[in-house]
Design a protein around this motif. Sequence first.
Motif, PDB file in Angstrom:
ATOM      1  N   UNK A  87      96.327 109.696 -80.603  1.00 30.21           N
ATOM      2  CA  UNK A  87      97.578 109.831 -81.359  1.00 30.21           C
ATOM      3  C   UNK A  87      98.740 110.386 -80.528  1.00 30.21           C
ATOM      4  N   UNK A  88      98.449 111.158 -79.498  1.00 29.75           N
ATOM      5  CA  UNK A  88      99.511 111.720 -78.656  1.00 29.75           C
ATOM      6  C   UNK A  88      99.685 110.850 -77.413  1.00 29.75           C
ATOM      7  N   UNK A  89     100.904 110.389 -77.192  1.00 33.25           N
ATOM      8  CA  UNK A  89     101.183 109.433 -76.118  1.00 33.25           C
ATOM      9  C   UNK A  89     100.764 109.944 -74.746  1.00 33.25           C
ATOM     10  N   UNK A  90     101.047 111.189 -74.448  1.00 34.03           N
ATOM     11  CA  UNK A  90     100.702 111.684 -73.115  1.00 34.03           C
ATOM     12  C   UNK A  90      99.186 111.670 -72.905  1.00 34.03           C
ATOM     13  N   UNK A  91      98.420 111.964 -73.938  1.00 38.10           N
ATOM     14  CA  UNK A  91      96.958 111.850 -73.825  1.00 38.10           C
ATOM     15  C   UNK A  91      96.572 110.410 -73.493  1.00 38.10           C
ATOM     16  N   UNK A  92      97.195 109.467 -74.185  1.00 36.20           N
ATOM     17  CA  UNK A  92      96.889 108.058 -73.919  1.00 36.20           C
ATOM     18  C   UNK A  92      97.197 107.712 -72.465  1.00 36.20           C
ATOM     19  N   UNK A  99      99.721 113.023 -62.231  1.00 30.12           N
ATOM     20  CA  UNK A  99     100.961 113.527 -62.824  1.00 30.12           C
ATOM     21  C   UNK A  99     102.105 112.548 -62.587  1.00 30.12           C
ATOM     22  N   UNK A 100     102.251 112.070 -61.364  1.00 29.28           N
ATOM     23  CA  UNK A 100     103.339 111.141 -61.056  1.00 29.28           C
ATOM     24  C   UNK A 100     103.205 109.839 -61.851  1.00 29.28           C
ATOM     25  N   UNK A 101     101.984 109.358 -61.997  1.00 31.45           N
ATOM     26  CA  UNK A 101     101.781 108.124 -62.743  1.00 31.45           C
ATOM     27  C   UNK A 101     102.135 108.314 -64.217  1.00 31.45           C
ATOM     28  N   UNK A 102     101.671 109.396 -64.818  1.00 29.13           N
ATOM     29  CA  UNK A 102     101.969 109.667 -66.230  1.00 29.13           C
ATOM     30  C   UNK A 102     103.474 109.845 -66.420  1.00 29.13           C
ATOM     31  N   UNK A 103     104.106 110.626 -65.562  1.00 31.88           N
ATOM     32  CA  UNK A 103     105.556 110.853 -65.663  1.00 31.88           C
ATOM     33  C   UNK A 103     106.326 109.543 -65.498  1.00 31.88           C
ATOM     34  N   UNK A 104     105.888 108.693 -64.591  1.00 30.48           N
ATOM     35  CA  UNK A 104     106.567 107.410 -64.368  1.00 30.48           C
ATOM     36  C   UNK A 104     106.444 106.512 -65.595  1.00 30.48           C
ATOM     37  N   UNK A 105     105.262 106.431 -66.180  1.00 30.61           N
ATOM     38  CA  UNK A 105     105.081 105.601 -67.368  1.00 30.61           C
ATOM     39  C   UNK A 105     105.905 106.130 -68.535  1.00 30.61           C
ATOM     40  N   UNK A 106     105.978 107.450 -68.672  1.00 28.36           N
ATOM     41  CA  UNK A 106     106.776 108.034 -69.759  1.00 28.36           C
ATOM     42  C   UNK A 106     108.247 107.678 -69.634  1.00 28.36           C
ATOM     43  N   UNK A 107     108.728 107.613 -68.416  1.00 19.45           N
ATOM     44  CA  UNK A 107     110.152 107.409 -68.163  1.00 19.45           C
ATOM     45  C   UNK A 107     110.498 105.976 -67.766  1.00 19.45           C
ATOM     46  N   UNK A 108     109.475 105.128 -67.693  1.00 20.85           N
ATOM     47  CA  UNK A 108     109.673 103.746 -67.275  1.00 20.85           C
ATOM     48  C   UNK A 108     110.361 103.686 -65.905  1.00 20.85           C
ATOM     49  N   UNK A 109     109.840 104.488 -64.980  1.00 21.03           N
ATOM     50  CA  UNK A 109     110.369 104.571 -63.621  1.00 21.03           C
ATOM     51  C   UNK A 109     109.229 104.366 -62.632  1.00 21.03           C
ATOM     52  N   UNK A 110     109.574 104.276 -61.375  1.00 22.05           N
ATOM     53  CA  UNK A 110     108.549 104.220 -60.335  1.00 22.05           C
ATOM     54  C   UNK A 110     108.059 105.644 -60.062  1.00 22.05           C
ATOM     55  N   UNK A 143      95.653 100.291 -73.192  1.00 16.71           N
ATOM     56  CA  UNK A 143      96.508 100.345 -72.006  1.00 16.71           C
ATOM     57  C   UNK A 143      97.215  99.020 -71.769  1.00 16.71           C
ATOM     58  N   UNK A 144      96.490  97.940 -71.872  1.00 19.68           N
ATOM     59  CA  UNK A 144      97.106  96.626 -71.654  1.00 19.68           C
ATOM     60  C   UNK A 144      98.148  96.329 -72.720  1.00 19.68           C
ATOM     61  N   UNK A 145      97.888  96.768 -73.933  1.00 19.73           N
ATOM     62  CA  UNK A 145      98.834  96.544 -75.025  1.00 19.73           C
ATOM     63  C   UNK A 145     100.082  97.388 -74.855  1.00 19.73           C
ATOM     64  N   UNK A 146      99.911  98.669 -74.541  1.00 21.89           N
ATOM     65  CA  UNK A 146     101.048  99.585 -74.452  1.00 21.89           C
ATOM     66  C   UNK A 146     101.817  99.458 -73.147  1.00 21.89           C
ATOM     67  N   UNK A 147     101.124  99.255 -72.040  1.00 19.12           N
ATOM     68  CA  UNK A 147     101.783  99.260 -70.735  1.00 19.12           C
ATOM     69  C   UNK A 147     101.905  97.880 -70.088  1.00 19.12           C
ATOM     70  N   UNK A 148     101.046  96.974 -70.427  1.00 22.67           N
ATOM     71  CA  UNK A 148     101.097  95.636 -69.832  1.00 22.67           C
ATOM     72  C   UNK A 148     100.950  95.664 -68.336  1.00 22.67           C
ATOM     73  N   UNK A 149     101.837  95.008 -67.628  1.00 25.42           N
ATOM     74  CA  UNK A 149     101.765  94.856 -66.185  1.00 25.42           C
ATOM     75  C   UNK A 149     101.683  96.171 -65.410  1.00 25.42           C
ATOM     76  N   UNK A 150     102.418  97.236 -65.785  1.00 22.21           N
ATOM     77  CA  UNK A 150     102.308  98.470 -65.013  1.00 22.21           C
ATOM     78  C   UNK A 150     100.885  99.036 -64.989  1.00 22.21           C
ATOM     79  N   UNK A 151     100.115  98.800 -66.048  1.00 21.79           N
ATOM     80  CA  UNK A 151      98.736  99.276 -66.069  1.00 21.79           C
ATOM     81  C   UNK A 151      97.876  98.475 -65.099  1.00 21.79           C
ATOM     82  N   UNK A 152      98.141  97.199 -64.994  1.00 18.17           N
ATOM     83  CA  UNK A 152      97.292  96.325 -64.198  1.00 18.17           C
ATOM     84  C   UNK A 152      97.475  96.504 -62.708  1.00 18.17           C
ATOM     85  N   UNK A 153      98.623  97.011 -62.265  1.00 19.53           N
ATOM     86  CA  UNK A 153      98.860  97.211 -60.834  1.00 19.53           C
ATOM     87  C   UNK A 153      97.995  98.363 -60.350  1.00 19.53           C
TER      88      UNK A 153
END
Length: 118
Positions: free
Chosen positions: A14-19, A40-51, A107-117
């Motif tokens: 239920x909590x996005x950061x946990x996911x 940490x960098x990966x989670x922060x990047x996904x949260x902010x839609x950044x590299x 993960x594939x549903x929520x993140x799509x391509x960024x998860x697969x890299x």
Amino acid sequence: MPRGTVASVLASVPERRNRLVLYALSRHAETAPVELEVLVREVAAWERNQSTESISDEAFETVLEDLTQTRLPTLSSRGLADFDPLSGLVGRPTYSMSATTLVDCLARTELGAPFLKP
């Protein structure tokens, strides 16, 4: 609650950061454990839609504190993460097949391509 099961995953998602932590651990399952900084960098990047390279120090520190103080201990108690604060390594214990499938599907549903890299 059984560890590393669908029930433990459902209690955490239920909590996005946990996911996002679960997604990152799933993504690195073959090469785990992963360094806490990488996680940490990966989670922060996904949260902010950044590299991962563009994450500010402030964003890094905010996510780092939350993961080390709250998220990783909770996920560890549910059998979803192996966190060693002394070494700074985070791994993913063996999940049930259903739990692994659930995390990967989310993960594939929520993140799509960024998860697969890798």
